[in-house]
Design a protein around this motif. Structure first.
Motif, mmCIF file in Angstrom:
data_model
loop_
_atom_site.group_PDB
_atom_site.id
_atom_site.type_symbol
_atom_site.label_atom_id
_atom_site.label_comp_id
_atom_site.label_asym_id
_atom_site.label_seq_id
_atom_site.Cartn_x
_atom_site.Cartn_y
_atom_site.Cartn_z
ATOM 1 N N ARG A 287 0.827 -1.211 0.000
ATOM 2 C CA ARG A 287 0.000 0.000 0.000
ATOM 3 C C ARG A 287 0.857 1.255 0.000
ATOM 4 O O ARG A 287 0.499 2.273 -0.582
ATOM 5 C CB ARG A 287 -0.936 0.015 1.211
ATOM 6 N N GLN A 288 2.002 1.197 0.663
ATOM 7 C CA GLN A 288 2.888 2.361 0.749
ATOM 8 C C GLN A 288 3.833 2.478 -0.455
ATOM 9 O O GLN A 288 4.561 3.455 -0.574
ATOM 10 C CB GLN A 288 3.692 2.301 2.044
ATOM 11 N N SER A 289 3.806 1.492 -1.335
ATOM 12 C CA SER A 289 4.674 1.519 -2.510
ATOM 13 C C SER A 289 4.067 2.394 -3.605
ATOM 14 O O SER A 289 2.931 2.859 -3.482
ATOM 15 C CB SER A 289 4.870 0.099 -3.049
ATOM 16 N N ARG A 290 4.798 2.578 -4.651
ATOM 17 C CA ARG A 290 4.317 3.361 -5.797
ATOM 18 C C ARG A 290 3.083 2.749 -6.443
ATOM 19 O O ARG A 290 2.370 3.406 -7.197
ATOM 20 C CB ARG A 290 5.431 3.506 -6.826
ATOM 21 N N PHE A 291 2.803 1.454 -6.158
ATOM 22 C CA PHE A 291 1.675 0.764 -6.777
ATOM 23 C C PHE A 291 0.386 0.911 -5.982
ATOM 24 O O PHE A 291 -0.687 0.661 -6.499
ATOM 25 C CB PHE A 291 2.007 -0.721 -6.972
ATOM 26 N N GLY A 292 0.479 1.260 -4.694
ATOM 27 C CA GLY A 292 -0.692 1.474 -3.862
ATOM 28 C C GLY A 292 -1.384 0.206 -3.397
ATOM 29 O O GLY A 292 -2.472 0.262 -2.836
ATOM 30 N N GLY A 293 -0.776 -0.931 -3.629
ATOM 31 C CA GLY A 293 -1.362 -2.197 -3.198
ATOM 32 C C GLY A 293 -0.564 -3.359 -3.745
ATOM 33 O O GLY A 293 0.415 -3.178 -4.478
ATOM 34 N N LEU A 294 -0.994 -4.553 -3.389
ATOM 35 C CA LEU A 294 -0.307 -5.757 -3.859
ATOM 36 C C LEU A 294 -0.332 -5.836 -5.379
ATOM 37 O O LEU A 294 -1.333 -5.472 -6.010
ATOM 38 C CB LEU A 294 -0.967 -7.014 -3.292
ATOM 39 N N ILE A 295 0.771 -6.318 -5.940
ATOM 40 C CA ILE A 295 0.830 -6.554 -7.377
ATOM 41 C C ILE A 295 1.055 -8.044 -7.629
ATOM 42 O O ILE A 295 1.577 -8.765 -6.785
ATOM 43 C CB ILE A 295 1.919 -5.708 -8.066
ATOM 44 N N VAL A 296 0.652 -8.466 -8.799
ATOM 45 C CA VAL A 296 0.779 -9.856 -9.217
ATOM 46 C C VAL A 296 2.209 -10.104 -9.674
ATOM 47 O O VAL A 296 2.795 -9.289 -10.392
ATOM 48 C CB VAL A 296 -0.209 -10.163 -10.362
ATOM 49 N N SER A 297 2.766 -11.228 -9.269
ATOM 50 C CA SER A 297 4.100 -11.612 -9.727
ATOM 51 C C SER A 297 4.081 -11.837 -11.236
ATOM 52 O O SER A 297 3.167 -12.469 -11.772
ATOM 53 C CB SER A 297 4.532 -12.901 -9.018
ATOM 54 N N GLY A 298 5.098 -11.338 -11.927
ATOM 55 C CA GLY A 298 5.205 -11.549 -13.370
ATOM 56 C C GLY A 298 5.235 -13.020 -13.741
ATOM 57 O O GLY A 298 4.778 -13.411 -14.820
ATOM 58 N N THR A 299 5.746 -13.846 -12.830
ATOM 59 C CA THR A 299 5.761 -15.287 -13.122
ATOM 60 C C THR A 299 4.344 -15.849 -13.216
ATOM 61 O O THR A 299 4.112 -16.799 -13.962
ATOM 62 C CB THR A 299 6.555 -16.077 -12.057
ATOM 63 N N GLN A 300 3.409 -15.240 -12.510
ATOM 64 C CA GLN A 300 2.039 -15.757 -12.525
ATOM 65 C C GLN A 300 1.370 -15.499 -13.869
ATOM 66 O O GLN A 300 0.858 -16.417 -14.506
ATOM 67 C CB GLN A 300 1.214 -15.148 -11.386
ATOM 68 N N TYR A 301 1.379 -14.268 -14.324
ATOM 69 C CA TYR A 301 0.671 -14.028 -15.575
ATOM 70 C C TYR A 301 1.462 -14.476 -16.792
ATOM 71 O O TYR A 301 0.882 -14.856 -17.805
ATOM 72 C CB TYR A 301 0.131 -12.601 -15.724
ATOM 73 N N SER A 302 2.789 -14.526 -16.706
ATOM 74 C CA SER A 302 3.527 -15.080 -17.848
ATOM 75 C C SER A 302 3.283 -16.583 -17.955
ATOM 76 O O SER A 302 3.139 -17.119 -19.064
ATOM 77 C CB SER A 302 5.019 -14.741 -17.771
ATOM 78 N N ALA A 303 3.185 -17.284 -16.818
ATOM 79 C CA ALA A 303 2.872 -18.719 -16.849
ATOM 80 C C ALA A 303 1.481 -18.957 -17.440
ATOM 81 O O ALA A 303 1.284 -19.887 -18.239
ATOM 82 C CB ALA A 303 2.959 -19.313 -15.448
ATOM 83 N N LEU A 304 0.515 -18.132 -17.082
ATOM 84 C CA LEU A 304 -0.825 -18.273 -17.636
ATOM 85 C C LEU A 304 -0.828 -18.025 -19.139
ATOM 86 O O LEU A 304 -1.492 -18.742 -19.900
ATOM 87 C CB LEU A 304 -1.796 -17.325 -16.922
ATOM 88 N N MET A 305 -0.064 -17.030 -19.580
ATOM 89 C CA MET A 305 0.019 -16.748 -21.017
ATOM 90 C C MET A 305 0.708 -17.886 -21.765
ATOM 91 O O MET A 305 0.289 -18.254 -22.872
ATOM 92 C CB MET A 305 0.716 -15.414 -21.260
#
Length: 144
Positions: free
Chosen positions: A44-62
Motif C-alpha cells: 500500500r505504501q509503494s508506488r503501486f498502492g497495493g499488492l501486485i501480481v508476480s510476473g511469473t504468474q501471468y507469464s505462466a498463464l500466457m
C-alpha cells in the motif's frame, strides 16, 4: 506436413481474475518472496498502492494459453517465449490476455512447422501491461 493446421491471423484470448489470495499463494509456490506480493501494508505504501501480481504468474498463464491452443489440433512443443513487462498488474484486477498467430513456417530440420505468435495482456482499464512473443514447433500427428 502438406498443409498447415494453423494460419496467420488466428487469435485467441482469455480473461483472468487475480484476487489477493491467489496472488500470495502463487508467489509463495514460485519462491517469489517480494513484499509487493505478500505484505499488504508494504505494498500500500509503494508506488503501486497495493499488492501486485508476480510476473511469473501471468507469464505462466500466457504460456499455458499458447500450449493449450496449439495442441488442440496437433502435437506441439514450445521453443521460446519473450515477455516485456510494461505496467504492474494489481491484485483484485481482471486482465485479458490475447495472442495472434503472425507466421506459420515449415521447418524441415525440426520435422514440422514453427508457429510465431505475438501477445499482450491488458488490465481492466485497457492499459497494456505485457507485450509477449512466442515460437512453437508443431509436429505431424505421426511423429510423436
Amino acid at each position: 506436413m502438406t498443409s498447415s493446421m494453423y494460419c496467420a491471423g488466428e487469435t485467441f484470448s482469455k480473461t483472468f481474475d487475480f484476487n489477493v489470495e491467489n496472488v500470495k499463494y502463487f508467489a509463495t509456490l514460485t519462491g517469489d518472496s517480494s513484499p509487493l506480493h505478500h505484505d499488504d501494508q508494504f505494498a500500500r505504501q509503494s508506488r503501486f498502492g497495493g499488492l501486485i501480481v508476480s510476473g511469473t504468474q501471468y507469464s505462466a498463464l500466457m504460456m499455458g494459453m499458447v500450449g493449450s491452443y496449439l495442441t488442440e489440433r496437433g502435437s506441439g512443443l514450445g521453443l521460446e517465449f519473450n515477455f516485456e513487462f510494461r505496467k504492474a498488474v494489481l491484485a483484485n484486477d481482471t486482465v485479458t490476455a490475447r495472442w495472434a498467430i503472425s507466421e506459420v513456417a515449415p521447418e524441415p530440420k525440426l520435422g514440422g512447422e514453427v508457429v510465431t505468435l505475438y501477445g499482450e495482456l491488458r488490465n481492466s482499464k485497457g492499459e497494456l501491461c505485457v507485450k509477449a512473443s512466442s515460437k512453437s514447433l508443431i509436429l505431424p500427428a505421426d511423429s510423436m
